[in-house]
Design a protein around this motif. Sequence first.
Motif, PDB file in Angstrom:
ATOM      1  N   GLY A   8       0.841  -1.190   0.000  1.00 46.83           N
ATOM      2  CA  GLY A   8       0.000   0.000   0.000  1.00 46.83           C
ATOM      3  C   GLY A   8       0.877   1.242   0.000  1.00 46.83           C
ATOM      4  N   ARG A   9       0.329   2.347   0.477  1.00 50.74           N
ATOM      5  CA  ARG A   9       1.101   3.592   0.516  1.00 50.74           C
ATOM      6  C   ARG A   9       1.892   3.761   1.798  1.00 50.74           C
ATOM      7  NH1 ARG A   9      -1.989   8.369  -0.084  1.00 50.74           N
ATOM      8  NH2 ARG A   9      -3.952   7.284   0.077  1.00 50.74           N
ATOM      9  N   ALA A  10       1.564   3.003   2.840  1.00 46.80           N
ATOM     10  CA  ALA A  10       2.267   3.140   4.117  1.00 46.80           C
ATOM     11  C   ALA A  10       3.786   2.983   4.000  1.00 46.80           C
ATOM     12  CB  ALA A  10       1.699   2.160   5.143  1.00 46.80           C
ATOM     13  N   PRO A  11       4.293   1.985   3.261  1.00 47.59           N
ATOM     14  CA  PRO A  11       5.755   1.830   3.199  1.00 47.59           C
ATOM     15  C   PRO A  11       6.492   3.071   2.720  1.00 47.59           C
ATOM     16  CG  PRO A  11       4.704  -0.145   2.363  1.00 47.59           C
ATOM     17  CD  PRO A  11       3.613   0.887   2.557  1.00 47.59           C
ATOM     18  N   GLU A  12       5.838   3.845   1.858  1.00 50.19           N
ATOM     19  CA  GLU A  12       6.452   5.049   1.316  1.00 50.19           C
ATOM     20  C   GLU A  12       6.873   6.016   2.424  1.00 50.19           C
ATOM     21  OE1 GLU A  12       4.753   7.159  -2.295  1.00 50.19           O
ATOM     22  OE2 GLU A  12       4.011   8.399  -0.642  1.00 50.19           O
ATOM     23  N   TYR A  13       6.068   6.111   3.495  1.00 49.38           N
ATOM     24  CA  TYR A  13       6.435   7.054   4.550  1.00 49.38           C
ATOM     25  C   TYR A  13       6.995   6.382   5.799  1.00 49.38           C
ATOM     26  CZ  TYR A  13       2.355   6.488   7.667  1.00 49.38           C
ATOM     27  OH  TYR A  13       1.429   6.005   8.546  1.00 49.38           O
ATOM     28  N   ILE A  14       6.611   5.152   6.120  1.00 49.10           N
ATOM     29  CA  ILE A  14       7.193   4.554   7.332  1.00 49.10           C
ATOM     30  C   ILE A  14       8.677   4.247   7.135  1.00 49.10           C
ATOM     31  CG2 ILE A  14       4.980   3.675   8.189  1.00 49.10           C
ATOM     32  CD1 ILE A  14       5.982   0.822   7.524  1.00 49.10           C
ATOM     33  N   ARG A  15       9.126   4.129   5.878  1.00 43.69           N
ATOM     34  CA  ARG A  15      10.548   3.897   5.623  1.00 43.69           C
ATOM     35  C   ARG A  15      11.398   5.111   5.973  1.00 43.69           C
ATOM     36  NH1 ARG A  15      11.235   4.098  -0.960  1.00 43.69           N
ATOM     37  NH2 ARG A  15       9.908   5.911  -1.287  1.00 43.69           N
ATOM     38  N   LEU A  16      10.774   6.241   6.242  1.00 44.37           N
ATOM     39  CA  LEU A  16      11.493   7.437   6.656  1.00 44.37           C
ATOM     40  C   LEU A  16      11.751   7.449   8.157  1.00 44.37           C
ATOM     41  CD1 LEU A  16       9.521  10.065   4.545  1.00 44.37           C
ATOM     42  CD2 LEU A  16      11.667   8.886   3.950  1.00 44.37           C
ATOM     43  N   ASN A  17      11.166   6.497   8.882  1.00 46.68           N
ATOM     44  CA  ASN A  17      11.295   6.433  10.330  1.00 46.68           C
ATOM     45  C   ASN A  17      12.539   5.616  10.700  1.00 46.68           C
ATOM     46  OD1 ASN A  17      10.771   5.012  13.027  1.00 46.68           O
ATOM     47  ND2 ASN A  17       9.206   6.610  13.033  1.00 46.68           N
ATOM     48  N   LYS A  18      13.460   6.227  11.407  1.00 43.68           N
ATOM     49  CA  LYS A  18      14.728   5.585  11.777  1.00 43.68           C
ATOM     50  C   LYS A  18      14.506   4.293  12.569  1.00 43.68           C
ATOM     51  CE  LYS A  18      18.835   6.424  14.539  1.00 43.68           C
ATOM     52  NZ  LYS A  18      19.425   7.261  15.565  1.00 43.68           N
ATOM     53  N   THR A  19      13.531   4.302  13.473  1.00 46.05           N
ATOM     54  CA  THR A  19      13.275   3.113  14.292  1.00 46.05           C
ATOM     55  C   THR A  19      12.740   1.966  13.443  1.00 46.05           C
ATOM     56  OG1 THR A  19      12.863   4.525  16.213  1.00 46.05           O
ATOM     57  CG2 THR A  19      12.067   2.259  16.342  1.00 46.05           C
ATOM     58  N   VAL A  20      11.896   2.266  12.462  1.00 44.23           N
ATOM     59  CA  VAL A  20      11.401   1.235  11.547  1.00 44.23           C
ATOM     60  C   VAL A  20      12.588   0.568  10.846  1.00 44.23           C
ATOM     61  CG1 VAL A  20      10.194   0.855   9.353  1.00 44.23           C
ATOM     62  CG2 VAL A  20       9.089   2.167  11.168  1.00 44.23           C
ATOM     63  N   LEU A  21      13.516   1.384  10.348  1.00 42.94           N
ATOM     64  CA  LEU A  21      14.669   0.832   9.631  1.00 42.94           C
ATOM     65  C   LEU A  21      15.549  -0.006  10.560  1.00 42.94           C
ATOM     66  CD1 LEU A  21      15.625   3.844   7.340  1.00 42.94           C
ATOM     67  CD2 LEU A  21      14.089   1.910   6.870  1.00 42.94           C
ATOM     68  N   GLU A  22      15.717   0.442  11.802  1.00 43.62           N
ATOM     69  CA  GLU A  22      16.501  -0.342  12.771  1.00 43.62           C
ATOM     70  C   GLU A  22      15.817  -1.683  13.057  1.00 43.62           C
ATOM     71  OE1 GLU A  22      16.822   2.348  16.079  1.00 43.62           O
ATOM     72  OE2 GLU A  22      18.371   3.548  15.091  1.00 43.62           O
ATOM     73  N   MET A  23      14.492  -1.675  13.147  1.00 44.55           N
ATOM     74  CA  MET A  23      13.754  -2.924  13.370  1.00 44.55           C
ATOM     75  C   MET A  23      13.984  -3.894  12.215  1.00 44.55           C
ATOM     76  SD  MET A  23      10.068  -1.610  14.771  1.00 44.55           S
ATOM     77  CE  MET A  23       9.871  -0.920  16.405  1.00 44.55           C
ATOM     78  N   VAL A  24      13.847  -3.389  10.990  1.00 44.18           N
ATOM     79  CA  VAL A  24      14.033  -4.240   9.807  1.00 44.18           C
ATOM     80  C   VAL A  24      15.454  -4.793   9.783  1.00 44.18           C
ATOM     81  CG1 VAL A  24      14.072  -4.277   7.283  1.00 44.18           C
ATOM     82  CG2 VAL A  24      12.226  -3.085   8.494  1.00 44.18           C
ATOM     83  N   ARG A  25      16.428  -3.956  10.086  1.00 44.89           N
ATOM     84  CA  ARG A  25      17.824  -4.425  10.102  1.00 44.89           C
ATOM     85  C   ARG A  25      18.030  -5.531  11.123  1.00 44.89           C
ATOM     86  NH1 ARG A  25      19.112   1.505   9.854  1.00 44.89           N
ATOM     87  NH2 ARG A  25      19.182   1.903   7.612  1.00 44.89           N
ATOM     88  N   HIS A  26      17.353  -5.431  12.272  1.00 43.26           N
ATOM     89  CA  HIS A  26      17.466  -6.497  13.273  1.00 43.26           C
ATOM     90  C   HIS A  26      17.048  -7.842  12.682  1.00 43.26           C
ATOM     91  CE1 HIS A  26      16.934  -8.978  16.815  1.00 43.26           C
ATOM     92  NE2 HIS A  26      15.739  -9.267  16.318  1.00 43.26           N
ATOM     93  N   PHE A  27      15.869  -7.881  12.055  1.00 47.99           N
ATOM     94  CA  PHE A  27      15.368  -9.140  11.488  1.00 47.99           C
ATOM     95  C   PHE A  27      16.284  -9.642  10.374  1.00 47.99           C
ATOM     96  CE2 PHE A  27      11.656  -7.470  13.595  1.00 47.99           C
ATOM     97  CZ  PHE A  27      11.107  -8.603  14.183  1.00 47.99           C
ATOM     98  N   ASP A  28      16.764  -8.719   9.538  1.00 44.83           N
ATOM     99  CA  ASP A  28      17.632  -9.091   8.434  1.00 44.83           C
ATOM    100  C   ASP A  28      18.951  -9.665   8.947  1.00 44.83           C
ATOM    101  OD1 ASP A  28      18.638  -9.160   5.695  1.00 44.83           O
ATOM    102  OD2 ASP A  28      19.793  -7.367   6.232  1.00 44.83           O
ATOM    103  N   GLN A  29      19.605  -8.949   9.848  1.00 39.76           N
ATOM    104  CA  GLN A  29      20.913  -9.372  10.344  1.00 39.76           C
ATOM    105  C   GLN A  29      20.836 -10.644  11.173  1.00 39.76           C
ATOM    106  OE1 GLN A  29      22.251  -5.719  12.174  1.00 39.76           O
ATOM    107  NE2 GLN A  29      22.494  -4.725  10.183  1.00 39.76           N
TER     108      GLN A  29
END
Length: 193
Positions: A89-110
């Motif tokens: 949807g459109r949510a990813p377009e703006y939640i990807r600007l949130n530093k904490t969201v990106l840190e969360m994703v990096r946790h799962f990836d790493q």
Amino acid sequence: MSAKKILMLVGDFVEDYEAMVPYQALLMTGHHVDAVCPGKKSGDSVRTAIHDFEGDQTYSEKPGHNFAVTADFDSIRPGDYDALVIPGGRAPEYIRLNKTVLEMVRHFDQAGKPIAAICHGAQVLAAAGALKGRTCSAYPAVGPDVTLSGGTYADIPVDQAHVDGNLVTAPAWPAHPQWLAKFLEVLGTKIQT
């Protein structure tokens, strides 16, 4: 099967089916799912959008349902979760600007934990740097994001899903049967028939 604790990242105008269907399906299979949104708390809602494929050059958009957030974003600790789901949807377009969201994703990836993303959800993976050297499907308009982030875009039919290790991706909600089945396999969930 042991129940997994799954984190779902949503935001306003998340795609209705891509939030509602996986949320309900994962609960139905015995998993615990916390849906969170930056700036929102348990009991708050996000508005959803229904994207449909009606023969136009891109999807159409209509108002969807309100989708309840089930946990406080600010209290989430990614280490408490076994897997991550990122609807489109459109949510990813703006939640990807949130530093904490990106840190969360990096946790799962790493940590190599299961990650499922569909449609525009790959925008969040790309912004977090989680696609370098990976193959990922997404809505076709997100293909350049995948490529520019160092990934390989998997151009597959809209009703199919792609698995690259712990990463399960799909172009859009018509892929739910394949996407969810493959995600459950990566989670180690066995369904009795």
